[in-house]
Design an enzyme around this catalytic site. Sequence first.
Site, PDB file in Angstrom:
ATOM      1  N   SER A 173       0.657  -1.458  -0.204  1.00 26.23           N
ATOM      2  CA  SER A 173       0.109   0.100  -0.105  1.00 26.23           C
ATOM      3  C   SER A 173       1.098   1.856   0.491  1.00 26.23           C
ATOM      4  O   SER A 173       0.240   2.704  -0.536  1.00 26.23           O
ATOM      5  CB  SER A 173      -0.756   0.055   1.286  1.00 26.23           C
ATOM      6  OG  SER A 173      -0.337  -0.629   2.404  1.00 26.23           O
TER       7      SER A 173
ATOM      8  N   HIS B 167      -5.415  -3.549  -2.504  1.00 24.79           N
ATOM      9  CA  HIS B 167      -5.404  -2.474  -3.354  1.00 24.79           C
ATOM     10  C   HIS B 167      -5.136  -3.450  -4.924  1.00 24.79           C
ATOM     11  O   HIS B 167      -5.157  -1.661  -6.104  1.00 24.79           O
ATOM     12  CB  HIS B 167      -4.027  -1.304  -3.476  1.00 24.79           C
ATOM     13  CG  HIS B 167      -3.729  -0.807  -2.263  1.00 24.79           C
ATOM     14  ND1 HIS B 167      -4.713   0.328  -2.375  1.00 24.79           N
ATOM     15  CD2 HIS B 167      -3.431  -0.404  -0.444  1.00 24.79           C
ATOM     16  CE1 HIS B 167      -4.925   0.909  -0.804  1.00 24.79           C
ATOM     17  NE2 HIS B 167      -3.673   0.492   0.345  1.00 24.79           N
TER      18      HIS B 167
ATOM     19  N   LYS C  44     -11.320   0.656  -1.496  1.00 29.19           N
ATOM     20  CA  LYS C  44     -11.283   1.345  -2.578  1.00 29.19           C
ATOM     21  C   LYS C  44     -10.876   1.192  -3.579  1.00 29.19           C
ATOM     22  O   LYS C  44     -12.212   1.392  -4.306  1.00 29.19           O
ATOM     23  CB  LYS C  44      -9.021   0.175  -2.336  1.00 29.19           C
ATOM     24  CG  LYS C  44      -8.797   0.696  -1.253  1.00 29.19           C
ATOM     25  CD  LYS C  44      -7.689  -0.114  -0.279  1.00 29.19           C
ATOM     26  CE  LYS C  44      -7.197   0.864   1.059  1.00 29.19           C
ATOM     27  NZ  LYS C  44      -6.695   0.089   1.377  1.00 29.19           N
TER      28      LYS C  44
HETATM   29  C1  LIG Z   1      -6.781  -0.132   3.711  1.00 32.57           C
HETATM   30  C2  LIG Z   1      -6.074  -1.346   4.061  1.00 32.57           C
HETATM   31  C3  LIG Z   1      -6.277  -2.562   4.670  1.00 32.57           C
HETATM   32  C4  LIG Z   1      -8.290  -2.214   5.449  1.00 32.57           C
HETATM   33  O1  LIG Z   1      -8.938  -1.739   4.542  1.00 32.57           O
HETATM   34  P1  LIG Z   1     -10.406  -0.950   5.653  1.00 32.57           P
HETATM   35  O2  LIG Z   1     -10.903  -2.220   4.074  1.00 32.57           O
HETATM   36  O3  LIG Z   1      -9.611   0.114   4.903  1.00 32.57           O
HETATM   37  O4  LIG Z   1     -10.323  -1.389   6.517  1.00 32.57           O
HETATM   38  C5  LIG Z   1      -6.250  -3.510   4.736  1.00 32.57           C
HETATM   39  N1  LIG Z   1      -5.403  -4.300   3.579  1.00 32.57           N
HETATM   40  C6  LIG Z   1      -5.002  -3.262   2.458  1.00 32.57           C
HETATM   41  C7  LIG Z   1      -3.154  -3.533   2.409  1.00 32.57           C
HETATM   42  C8  LIG Z   1      -4.840  -2.319   3.028  1.00 32.57           C
HETATM   43  O5  LIG Z   1      -4.744  -1.633   2.361  1.00 32.57           O
END
Ligand SMILES: *Cc1c(COP(=O)(O)O)cnc(C)c1O
Length: 401
Positions: free
Chosen positions: A190, A218, A249
């Site tokens: 990320s 992502h 996302k």
């Molecule tokens: C954003 C993210 C999460 C968390 O997801 P949310 O739905 O925002 O809680 C988990 N793992 C990764 C790799 C992320 O980038």
Amino acid sequence: MHDRGRPAGLTMFEQFLKNTLAELEQNGLRRFLRETQGPQGPMIHFEGREILNLCSNNYLGLANDSRLGQAVLDSIKEEGYGAAASRLICGNMPSHRRLEERMAKLKGTQKCLLFSTGYMANIGIISSLFGKDDLIFSDRLNHASIIDGIRLSGAELKRYKHKDMDHLEQLLRSTSELQKRCIITDSIFSMDGDIAPLDKIVELAKNYSCLVMIDEAHAFGVMGETGKGCAEHFGVEGSIDIQMGTFSKAAGSFGAYCCGSADLIDFLINKSRSFIYTTGLPPSVAAASLKAVEIIERETLLRNKLWDNTNYMRAGLRLAGFDTMKSATPIIPLLVKDPNLAVEFSSKLFKEGIFVSAVRPPTVPVNTSRLRLTVMANHSKTEIDFALNRFQKIGHELGII
Ligand SMILES: *Cc1c(COP(=O)(O)O)cnc(C)c1O
């Protein structure tokens, strides 16, 4: 605040809060909340201005897609707003089931289970499946929610160097096959925007009889021929035991999924505390996610635009002399190293009408502070050219390039 007979001066607790904040401030690491008005898009209204948005995870622009909004309205008419209880009590509703069925079909797994967020999915999956007799191999740059899940599980943690397959193999070789072992990795990282070598990870897992769990937060909607994620990109979908990802996302919605065997999902329904002890997602949220999944499956054009924009932006930044690290996705870091310089870069860009956030420790390792910019499918070429021009100008002013 009125006096309730407390001793004069600061209590120890108040002093602790103040000291911590002052220390963060001194090190250029204090964080503040800022407010975006209006919907999320390539341009956003921010602190009274219209500004180019280069920091959301809304890669396909679906967060403000009217079709998702309509799905929410339709669901509210049919199912109301709140789920009113946990899924295991009376909060399990048709929109939850529809989305789970669709995701299992999409991923080619027997079943799927929704979690309220990606964070909750990771802590709930990892801490229920693994315990103190088990071993987890985790990429050093994995997301915080994976790290927290491992901590909560009590499993023994073996961190391997970022994407270093020799190091991973060395660790696998030095541990026993008699233990339950699992390799866990983000599929797209990320903060670096690079891709985990899932083909090699799957091969190592086979050779050392080890499980594999991936986090496609992502990658879902972004990677692979039909947007299914990095497992599709590498053609290893059948070899991943636990496929986790989010709708927060590229899908522009909210919530998370875990896809896998029927037994895995039934196990999680029975054992995963962040699934059991929490209220079901509002069904309309699941309905919006389902609409997003349909759009992701159908609209290849949207994904192609995202990749055109990504390649154009990254090539321009590299040509200007920026260090974009190993980025190979719409997440593009600009390495600055010093946290204060990263903040200064970000605030100068803001004055020019561009919103890119500075990412600092502890989110990234010390001395790797950076700007983290993200590209969207619906950014125009004019907007990207404008951004490239300002990046170059300010990069020179600050001596970054
Ligand atoms: C954003 C993210 C999460 C968390 O997801 P949310 O739905 O925002 O809680 C988990 N793992 C990764 C790799 C992320 O980038």
